[in-house]
Structures are given as structure tokens and as C-alpha cells.
Design a protein around this motif. Sequence first.
Motif, PDB file in Angstrom:
ATOM      1  N   VAL A   1       0.835  -1.202   0.000  1.00 12.46           N
ATOM      2  CA  VAL A   1       0.000   0.000   0.000  1.00 12.46           C
ATOM      3  C   VAL A   1       0.875   1.258   0.000  1.00 12.46           C
ATOM      4  O   VAL A   1       0.567   2.250  -0.674  1.00 12.46           O
ATOM      5  CB  VAL A   1      -0.965  -0.016   1.206  1.00 12.46           C
ATOM      6  CG1 VAL A   1      -1.631   1.350   1.392  1.00 12.46           C
ATOM      7  CG2 VAL A   1      -2.024  -1.093   1.013  1.00 12.46           C
ATOM      8  N   ASN A   2       1.980   1.231   0.749  1.00 12.58           N
ATOM      9  CA  ASN A   2       2.909   2.364   0.736  1.00 12.58           C
ATOM     10  C   ASN A   2       3.430   2.634  -0.675  1.00 12.58           C
ATOM     11  O   ASN A   2       3.526   3.782  -1.114  1.00 12.58           O
ATOM     12  CB  ASN A   2       4.090   2.094   1.673  1.00 12.58           C
ATOM     13  CG  ASN A   2       3.758   2.411   3.121  1.00 12.58           C
ATOM     14  OD1 ASN A   2       2.814   3.155   3.408  1.00 12.58           O
ATOM     15  ND2 ASN A   2       4.519   1.853   4.042  1.00 12.58           N
ATOM     16  N   ASP A   3       3.767   1.564  -1.383  1.00 11.69           N
ATOM     17  CA  ASP A   3       4.255   1.709  -2.758  1.00 11.69           C
ATOM     18  C   ASP A   3       3.180   2.318  -3.657  1.00 11.69           C
ATOM     19  O   ASP A   3       3.472   3.184  -4.495  1.00 11.69           O
ATOM     20  CB  ASP A   3       4.690   0.355  -3.309  1.00 11.69           C
ATOM     21  CG  ASP A   3       5.975  -0.155  -2.667  1.00 11.69           C
ATOM     22  OD1 ASP A   3       6.689   0.653  -2.052  1.00 11.69           O
ATOM     23  OD2 ASP A   3       6.245  -1.372  -2.772  1.00 11.69           O
ATOM     24  N   LEU A   4       1.938   1.861  -3.489  1.00 12.48           N
ATOM     25  CA  LEU A   4       0.844   2.395  -4.301  1.00 12.48           C
ATOM     26  C   LEU A   4       0.606   3.870  -4.004  1.00 12.48           C
ATOM     27  O   LEU A   4       0.334   4.662  -4.912  1.00 12.48           O
ATOM     28  CB  LEU A   4      -0.440   1.595  -4.052  1.00 12.48           C
ATOM     29  CG  LEU A   4      -0.467   0.172  -4.617  1.00 12.48           C
ATOM     30  CD1 LEU A   4      -1.709  -0.573  -4.131  1.00 12.48           C
ATOM     31  CD2 LEU A   4      -0.437   0.200  -6.146  1.00 12.48           C
ATOM     32  N   CYS A   5       0.724   4.246  -2.733  1.00 16.50           N
ATOM     33  CA  CYS A   5       0.516   5.644  -2.352  1.00 16.50           C
ATOM     34  C   CYS A   5       1.645   6.542  -2.858  1.00 16.50           C
ATOM     35  O   CYS A   5       1.438   7.739  -3.088  1.00 16.50           O
ATOM     36  CB  CYS A   5       0.389   5.760  -0.835  1.00 16.50           C
ATOM     37  SG  CYS A   5      -1.158   5.085  -0.175  1.00 16.50           S
ATOM     38  N   THR A   6       2.818   5.972  -3.034  1.00 18.16           N
ATOM     39  CA  THR A   6       3.939   6.745  -3.569  1.00 18.16           C
ATOM     40  C   THR A   6       3.707   7.149  -5.009  1.00 18.16           C
ATOM     41  O   THR A   6       4.074   8.248  -5.436  1.00 18.16           O
ATOM     42  CB  THR A   6       5.242   5.922  -3.464  1.00 18.16           C
ATOM     43  OG1 THR A   6       5.498   5.616  -2.097  1.00 18.16           O
ATOM     44  CG2 THR A   6       6.430   6.687  -4.038  1.00 18.16           C
ATOM     45  N   SER A   7       3.063   6.267  -5.768  1.00 17.83           N
ATOM     46  CA  SER A   7       2.860   6.522  -7.190  1.00 17.83           C
ATOM     47  C   SER A   7       1.446   6.987  -7.539  1.00 17.83           C
ATOM     48  O   SER A   7       1.152   7.237  -8.710  1.00 17.83           O
ATOM     49  CB  SER A   7       3.179   5.248  -7.987  1.00 17.83           C
ATOM     50  OG  SER A   7       2.425   4.146  -7.516  1.00 17.83           O
ATOM     51  N   ASN A   8       0.570   7.116  -6.546  1.00 15.70           N
ATOM     52  CA  ASN A   8      -0.808   7.551  -6.790  1.00 15.70           C
ATOM     53  C   ASN A   8      -1.237   8.574  -5.745  1.00 15.70           C
ATOM     54  O   ASN A   8      -0.920   8.425  -4.559  1.00 15.70           O
ATOM     55  CB  ASN A   8      -1.781   6.367  -6.732  1.00 15.70           C
ATOM     56  CG  ASN A   8      -1.556   5.375  -7.856  1.00 15.70           C
ATOM     57  OD1 ASN A   8      -2.050   5.539  -8.958  1.00 15.70           O
ATOM     58  ND2 ASN A   8      -0.795   4.315  -7.566  1.00 15.70           N
ATOM     59  N   ALA A   9      -1.963   9.581  -6.181  1.00 11.36           N
ATOM     60  CA  ALA A   9      -2.454  10.622  -5.273  1.00 11.36           C
ATOM     61  C   ALA A   9      -3.854  10.250  -4.790  1.00 11.36           C
ATOM     62  O   ALA A   9      -4.866  10.707  -5.329  1.00 11.36           O
ATOM     63  CB  ALA A   9      -2.472  11.965  -5.978  1.00 11.36           C
ATOM     64  N   TYR A  10      -3.922   9.389  -3.781  1.00  7.76           N
ATOM     65  CA  TYR A  10      -5.214   8.947  -3.260  1.00  7.76           C
ATOM     66  C   TYR A  10      -5.795   9.971  -2.296  1.00  7.76           C
ATOM     67  O   TYR A  10      -5.089  10.549  -1.467  1.00  7.76           O
ATOM     68  CB  TYR A  10      -5.071   7.603  -2.547  1.00  7.76           C
ATOM     69  CG  TYR A  10      -4.715   6.449  -3.460  1.00  7.76           C
ATOM     70  CD1 TYR A  10      -5.563   6.047  -4.478  1.00  7.76           C
ATOM     71  CD2 TYR A  10      -3.505   5.766  -3.296  1.00  7.76           C
ATOM     72  CE1 TYR A  10      -5.235   4.999  -5.318  1.00  7.76           C
ATOM     73  CE2 TYR A  10      -3.168   4.702  -4.126  1.00  7.76           C
ATOM     74  CZ  TYR A  10      -4.031   4.330  -5.137  1.00  7.76           C
ATOM     75  OH  TYR A  10      -3.698   3.287  -5.966  1.00  7.76           O
TER      76      TYR A  10
END
Length: 354
Positions: free
Chosen positions: A94-103
Motif C-alpha cells: 500500500v505504501n508503494d501504491l501511495c507513492t505513485s498515486n495521489a489517493y
Amino acid sequence: MKQKKVLYCVLNWGIGHATRSAVVISKLLQQQFEVEIASDGEALKVLRRDFSHLAFYELPAYHIQYARHGHMFFTMLFQLNKISKSIKAEQAAVNDLCTSNAYTCIISDHRYGCYHPRVHSIFLSHQLQPRMSSGLAFLQALFNRLHRQQLKHFNSFWVPDFPDEQKLSGELSAFKSENLRYIGLLSRLPQQVKAVKRFKYIALLSGPEPQRKILEDKLRKQLMNLQQATLLIRGKAGEDTEIETNGLYSEVGYLEGKVLAQLLLGAELIIARPGYSTIMDLAALGKSAVFIPTPGQTEQQYLAKILKQKGIAHYVEQHNFDLKQALIQSANFTGFNIAADYNLLTEAIKQIPA
């Protein structure tokens, strides 16, 4: 105005978390949110089929082994180290996804590692305060403290239930937090359909193996001997959706949506596990039921007991389940009579911060 973007994470424990989450995802899309979904296993398979146009990510699987015999608590206790590693792995993902996406926010349907300190994180569950069995009640206070430690990373909590006398989850959702919201029933089944009176009794299976298969074998024999129009829905998402009939007995791998709702509405009685998603579906349809809790699963045993105490539904333990006797006893219960309120969910979604 910038579109709000949600990462929606779903636990793979049977398919109940996926089916109830589908209701929330649909409502988010109606409210013009951009949604991306993260899960694994059967839950991921179900959600991919329902929302094929969305972006999907596969989270690390928990690989929990379920007991054929014995208490679920001890089965889980021996796997705590493995579960802890899986939670850390999903948190890293999830940390990786948040790094590449502006949720805008993360919604986690009972996945403890799906949060981020800089993104508003919502934990969705009816089980914010899990119950220990009566024999382990002396551990309840300690268990509650440990569970709260897992939840401290989340900013708010959504409970799929009502806050009033219609409440179905009992003490499981008795969680003190100023950031807790009740969002009403989450049923995937359309209620505005016409009943199809093809089967008098329907057995609706769900949940993890091996207990799902054990109950399937037990019910098949008893349903075939009933001499009534009966249907066994095995609850296997990847299997055939064509109903096979042999005399008065019929069987199918999986049904959903309009067809499932029509058949359930037309049946006199439903036999099922008291998984919370199943309870919500049957409550939304206003059905009568007999429940068979998964052996050793204290949540289902607790839910079955409070529904019996309220006079809503009869339940019988799996090891001595006798269908004919259960049908006789079921006549003493009212069935569900609850008004679904989807405005609670709409209002909760409106409160998601920008």
C-alpha cells in the motif's frame, strides 16, 4: 474540481467481504469517485468480474490454513507470525501504491495493513470488537487492547449496520470512537425484483475450506432426502452458474445478482452460514433462515445466538444438524423484517475529506 481517488482494499476471507464491498464501490462510482481496487484470491476474482473497467492490484495473500476440527482461535494463534508478516507485506504494498498515486483516501474492508499515515484511512468492519468464546472470556480484555492497537492507524471506522434497535452486529461493533459511522446494510442483491417460486428450500454456502465442503456434503444428502423442491448453492465463484436438476433436488456452483435474489425471495426458507454478509443479504430481502455456524468460529456463533435470542432465526451446530428437525423449529421464528437505509452510506461518503 479535482476528482477524489480511492484505494479500496478487500480481505479475501470467503467472498462476503468482496460482495459487501461491491455495494460501497458502486456508490463511490455513482458519487464520481475514481476507485482502484486491491485484494487477492477469490475476492479479487469476484471484484474483477464486477468492475472490469477499474484498475486492480494484487495484495499479498494471508495463506491462512483453516481447521477441520478444533477451535478457530487456536488455529489462528498458531499462525499469528505468518499473519503478522502478511500484514506488514500488504502495508509495504500500500505504501508503494501511495507513492505513485495521489489517493484521497484508503478504505480497508478488514485488512489491517491497508492504511497510510498521510492518506485518510477508513477501516470498514462490523467486527471492531471481536468476541472470544465463553471458555476464553478471561482473555477478552487483553484481546480488545491488542485489537485496538491494530486499529490505531486508521482515521475513521465504518460499520455496515444500523445504530438503533435494528442493529444486527450486537457487541461486535460496540467500539468507542468519535470517528465511527454506521452505514446501514450492505447487500449486493437487488430488492426490487419479482420472486421466482421454483424452490421451497435453498441452502446457500459460503466461507473458507475445508468447512464449506464438509457442510456441502452433509447438506446434499439431507436435501436429496427431503422430497421437496430444493437447491444447493455451493458458493464457488469460479464454478458453473447453470442449475443442474435431478428430480426435486437441484445444485449449482454459484449464483449472483438478479437471479439469486429472485430465487431467494421465492423460497420459503434459507439454510446458510451466519456470515455477516449473508445475514445482511437475507435481512435486506426479509427472509426466514436457519443458520449453521462454522465450527470454532466465534463470530458466527455469537451472531447466530443473538439472532435466535431476538426471535429472528433458528440455528443448529454443524455436528448434529438435522434438516427435518431444523425446519420444524424454524416455524417459531419471525425471519428478518428490517428496512435497508442506503442514505447512511451516501452521507458517510460525502464526509470523506478532500
